[in-house]
Design a protein around this motif. Structure first.
Motif: not given
Length: 350
Positions: A24-36, A120-129
């Motif tokens: 979903l992220e790769r396809d630039r879908q909504s942040t809300y959906r990705v975060e779910a 900062s303004d990312g959506g994932a943890s160090l571990e996930e990245m």
């Protein structure tokens, strides 16, 4: 987990949820959906495989905080040994590459010098990245969260940055064969060309990517002086998204900053500062004519994702395509280098 290779059944529920978030992220879908899906993956991992299977059998997964109806259905299908339909549909529609070319350079890419986390303004943890970088086949990844003046992006004070460095050190010690995480920052270039972080902290970092985030419409002469001062600083390794433009995206377009690109890129070449090819689709920065100018002046380049989430690390395929289009030799692209060469370059004065 290779995000570019389709998964087959059986698949671990956490892996299935994580892969969906990635696609979903790769396809630039909504942040809300990705975060779910990312939140559900975290919840599923926290609960553990045995309890997850029990609740899946009892159809009580939605009792777990962070798991909703859609993500519960994915977990049930995975626990039952099948390939979740949601994942199957995404995999079937996902392009093998985000770019139409540049595959040779993309295959040569070993790392990334511009990526953000939830610090900062990312959506994932160090571990996930870190896990995403490993999954992509990267040897290394620099974490470059924002500096303190960029309060809108939760920029890191010296104290918070020091804590992040400790966490990265611990992550590297525990990572085994995973991608090595380099310490870094995307430091704001202040109005006079100085850098928005303490000298002591800048000296502790592996990588410094410097970018202009304020007063983007500054007159050309002071903007040029500002940028030349920054890229001439021996602590700066990469000039990030040099024009600051946005060509598309949810926040609208933005014109490029005006400056003497020849003077700025000449200073980059003289000081060994890489010019970033920012791979975010809404940036496409630098423009084509500036990439060619930097190429002709002998600059190094960094193909960077500017990722703010794991699935965005694959944006580098778009930067690789642009590098190929403009005839940039892979050895001039520092993100194709092995980590030891990158660290030697970053530590040098030229």
């Amino acid at each position: 987990m290779n995000p570019l290779a389709a998964l087959d059944a059986p698949v671990d529920p956490v892996v299935a949820l994580t892969r969906i978030a990635w696609l979903l992220e790769r396809d630039r879908q909504s942040t809300y959906r990705v975060e779910a899906f990312r939140k559900a993956a975290r919840a599923a991992r926290r609960v553990g495989a045995d309890e997850l299977a029990r609740k899946a059998s009892a159809r009580t997964l939605t009792d777990i905080s962070g798991i909703g109806k859609t993500t519960a259905a994915v977990i049930v299908e995975a626990v039952d040994g099948g390939l979740p339909g949601y994942l199957a549909d995404l995999q079937a529609s996902a392009p093998h590459s985000l770019a139409g070319g540049g595959q040779e350079i993309y295959r040569a890419v070993r790392g990334d010098l511009h990526a953000h986390t939830e610090w900062s303004d990312g959506g994932a943890s160090l571990e996930e990245m870190a896990a995403a970088a490993t999954a992509l086949g990267h040897d290394w990844l620099a974490i470059t969260d924002h500096s303190p003046r960029l309060t809108v992006a939760n920029g890191l004070s010296a104290e918070r940055l020091a804590q992040q460095l400790e966490d990265i050190g611990e992550l590297n010690r525990e990572s085994g064969d995973g991608a090595r995480i380099l310490t870094g920052i995307e430091v704001d270039i202040l109005d006079d060309g100085t850098l928005d972080q303490t000298d002591e902290m800048l000296g502790r970092l592996d990588i410094v990517t410097a970018s202009v985030h304020s007063k983007l419409r500054m007159d050309a002469a002071p903007m040029t002086r500002r940028m030349v001062a920054a890229v001439s600083d021996p602590r700066v390794n990469v000039l990030g998204h040099c024009t600051g433009r946005r060509v598309t995206g949810g926040r609208g377009s933005r014109p490029p900053s005006v400056f003497d690109a020849r003077a700025v890129f000449t200073a980059c070449a003289e000081h060994g500062t890489a010019v970033e090819i920012n791979s975010r689709p809404e940036r496409v920065d630098p423009p084509d004519d500036l990439i060619e100018l930097a190429r002709d002046l002998g600059c190094l380049f960094a193909i960077d994702s500017d990722a703010h989430a794991p699935g965005q690390l694959d944006f580098t395929s778009l930067g690789a395509q642009r590098a190929e289009q403009h005839g940039i030799d892979a050895d001039r692209i520092v993100t194709t280098w092995p980590v030891d060469r990158v660290l030697d370059w970053a530590a040098s004065d030229v």
